[in-house]
Design a protein around this motif. Sequence first.
Motif, mmCIF file in Angstrom:
data_model
loop_
_atom_site.group_PDB
_atom_site.id
_atom_site.type_symbol
_atom_site.label_atom_id
_atom_site.label_comp_id
_atom_site.label_asym_id
_atom_site.label_seq_id
_atom_site.Cartn_x
_atom_site.Cartn_y
_atom_site.Cartn_z
ATOM 1 N N LEU A 15 -9.926 -9.601 9.816
ATOM 2 C CA LEU A 15 -10.036 -10.701 8.853
ATOM 3 C C LEU A 15 -9.939 -12.089 9.492
ATOM 4 O O LEU A 15 -10.747 -12.973 9.157
ATOM 5 C CB LEU A 15 -8.987 -10.544 7.746
ATOM 6 C CG LEU A 15 -9.178 -9.330 6.832
ATOM 7 C CD1 LEU A 15 -8.258 -9.423 5.626
ATOM 8 C CD2 LEU A 15 -10.627 -9.188 6.379
ATOM 9 N N PRO A 16 -8.996 -12.339 10.409
ATOM 10 C CA PRO A 16 -8.997 -13.666 11.042
ATOM 11 C C PRO A 16 -10.287 -13.956 11.807
ATOM 12 O O PRO A 16 -10.757 -15.099 11.844
ATOM 13 C CB PRO A 16 -7.786 -13.605 11.982
ATOM 14 C CG PRO A 16 -6.875 -12.592 11.357
ATOM 15 C CD PRO A 16 -7.810 -11.549 10.806
ATOM 16 N N VAL A 26 0.854 -1.190 0.000
ATOM 17 C CA VAL A 26 0.000 0.000 0.000
ATOM 18 C C VAL A 26 0.890 1.239 0.000
ATOM 19 O O VAL A 26 1.784 1.387 0.836
ATOM 20 C CB VAL A 26 -0.945 0.000 1.216
ATOM 21 C CG1 VAL A 26 -1.835 1.240 1.196
ATOM 22 C CG2 VAL A 26 -1.798 -1.266 1.220
ATOM 23 N N VAL A 27 0.650 2.146 -0.954
ATOM 24 C CA VAL A 27 1.554 3.284 -1.163
ATOM 25 C C VAL A 27 1.065 4.566 -0.496
ATOM 26 O O VAL A 27 1.774 5.572 -0.514
ATOM 27 C CB VAL A 27 1.771 3.526 -2.680
ATOM 28 C CG1 VAL A 27 2.462 2.319 -3.308
ATOM 29 C CG2 VAL A 27 0.451 3.812 -3.393
ATOM 30 N N ILE A 28 -0.139 4.556 0.074
ATOM 31 C CA ILE A 28 -0.688 5.738 0.742
ATOM 32 C C ILE A 28 -0.597 5.503 2.254
ATOM 33 O O ILE A 28 -1.242 4.593 2.776
ATOM 34 C CB ILE A 28 -2.150 5.976 0.322
ATOM 35 C CG1 ILE A 28 -2.243 6.146 -1.201
ATOM 36 C CG2 ILE A 28 -2.722 7.206 1.036
ATOM 37 C CD1 ILE A 28 -3.665 6.158 -1.729
ATOM 38 N N PRO A 29 0.224 6.285 2.974
ATOM 39 C CA PRO A 29 0.489 5.989 4.398
ATOM 40 C C PRO A 29 -0.762 5.834 5.252
ATOM 41 O O PRO A 29 -0.860 4.880 6.035
ATOM 42 C CB PRO A 29 1.339 7.177 4.843
ATOM 43 C CG PRO A 29 2.044 7.615 3.591
ATOM 44 C CD PRO A 29 1.047 7.410 2.480
ATOM 45 N N LEU A 68 -4.617 1.976 8.108
ATOM 46 C CA LEU A 68 -5.982 1.469 8.235
ATOM 47 C C LEU A 68 -6.080 0.027 7.735
ATOM 48 O O LEU A 68 -6.743 -0.822 8.348
ATOM 49 C CB LEU A 68 -6.949 2.365 7.448
ATOM 50 C CG LEU A 68 -7.192 3.767 8.014
ATOM 51 C CD1 LEU A 68 -8.009 4.594 7.024
ATOM 52 C CD2 LEU A 68 -7.911 3.695 9.364
ATOM 53 N N TYR A 69 -5.401 -0.251 6.623
ATOM 54 C CA TYR A 69 -5.429 -1.585 6.027
ATOM 55 C C TYR A 69 -4.770 -2.609 6.954
ATOM 56 O O TYR A 69 -5.281 -3.725 7.131
ATOM 57 C CB TYR A 69 -4.718 -1.542 4.677
ATOM 58 C CG TYR A 69 -4.636 -2.855 3.951
ATOM 59 C CD1 TYR A 69 -5.780 -3.562 3.602
ATOM 60 C CD2 TYR A 69 -3.394 -3.390 3.582
ATOM 61 C CE1 TYR A 69 -5.706 -4.760 2.925
ATOM 62 C CE2 TYR A 69 -3.309 -4.584 2.895
ATOM 63 C CZ TYR A 69 -4.456 -5.269 2.571
ATOM 64 O OH TYR A 69 -4.371 -6.452 1.890
ATOM 65 N N ASP A 70 -3.655 -2.244 7.565
ATOM 66 C CA ASP A 70 -3.008 -3.147 8.510
ATOM 67 C C ASP A 70 -3.923 -3.446 9.701
ATOM 68 O O ASP A 70 -4.065 -4.598 10.121
ATOM 69 C CB ASP A 70 -1.698 -2.537 9.012
ATOM 70 C CG ASP A 70 -0.503 -2.900 8.141
ATOM 71 O OD1 ASP A 70 -0.675 -3.671 7.188
ATOM 72 O OD2 ASP A 70 0.598 -2.401 8.421
ATOM 73 N N ALA A 71 -4.532 -2.405 10.240
ATOM 74 C CA ALA A 71 -5.419 -2.600 11.391
ATOM 75 C C ALA A 71 -6.599 -3.500 11.026
ATOM 76 O O ALA A 71 -6.962 -4.416 11.780
ATOM 77 C CB ALA A 71 -5.908 -1.249 11.895
#
Length: 278
Positions: free
Chosen positions: A218-219, A201-204, A209-212
């Motif tokens: 998801l799990p 992901v190139v937008i900090p 948000l994506y990591d969180a």
Amino acid sequence: MSDARIDNGAPSGAAGQSAGTNPPRPPAGEEGRFFGFREIDPTEKAPLVQGVFGSVASKYDVMNDLMSMGVHRLWKDMFVDHVNPRAGEALLDVAGGTGDIAFRLKKKAPDAAVTVCDLTEAMVRVGRDRAIDQGQVQREAGGIDWTVGNAETLPFTSRSMDAYTIAFGLRNVTHIDKALAEARRVLKPGGRFFCLEFSHVVIPVLRDLYDAYSFNLLPKLGQMVAGDRDSYQYLVESIRRFPEQQALCRRIEAAGFTQVKARNLSGGIACIHSGWRI
């Protein structure tokens, strides 16, 4: 969305590895030593991957919709538009599993010969069942062929395919470079290579948000819907082990492809890599 050509000078950065969450990506060629974040013997990886997808096969498509909130369908539509299949072509979809890409290829080019190859028999069974429902089982009847096989040792003759596609599968192979070499082997001169995969992901702000979202939600979804938390934990971790866009571009080029490009989707959550076999 943006286009990124090969960068032969600048090394891949470490951006995108959230402190305390994402370990460094493995050196090129050593991805097979890891199953998600866990270090393993490379000979164990293919059976472990088969176990993951054998476990989630029946819920795979439902989980894709839930995990991406349906966005994966748009990515796959854009991917197949990028492939631009044509009548009479021989198209190979590797790690094609439940047929999402194959059905789109066939819809766009009904007279193309489409073959799906996947490592996991349970995934192929789900895809074949979907094909039966759509009357697209055997190529001789205008349908799709289904094969169980390994991306590193494809059961197809050299120079037999016009296009090779792999969607959300390259990160699961033990030896990425072997799979890329096999892709080149089976393609005809002038053949086209396309890979759709989760990426960097190139937008900090989006990256955080994506990591969180990935690690926290998801799990849990995997446990609630598929009854399998561990498999979806692996899928989240495997994304962070996969090469960043430009690093993968360089490896595709090293495998013998030309005009290699990367096209980011949704800020780099996913990416389309493409190249030509000469």
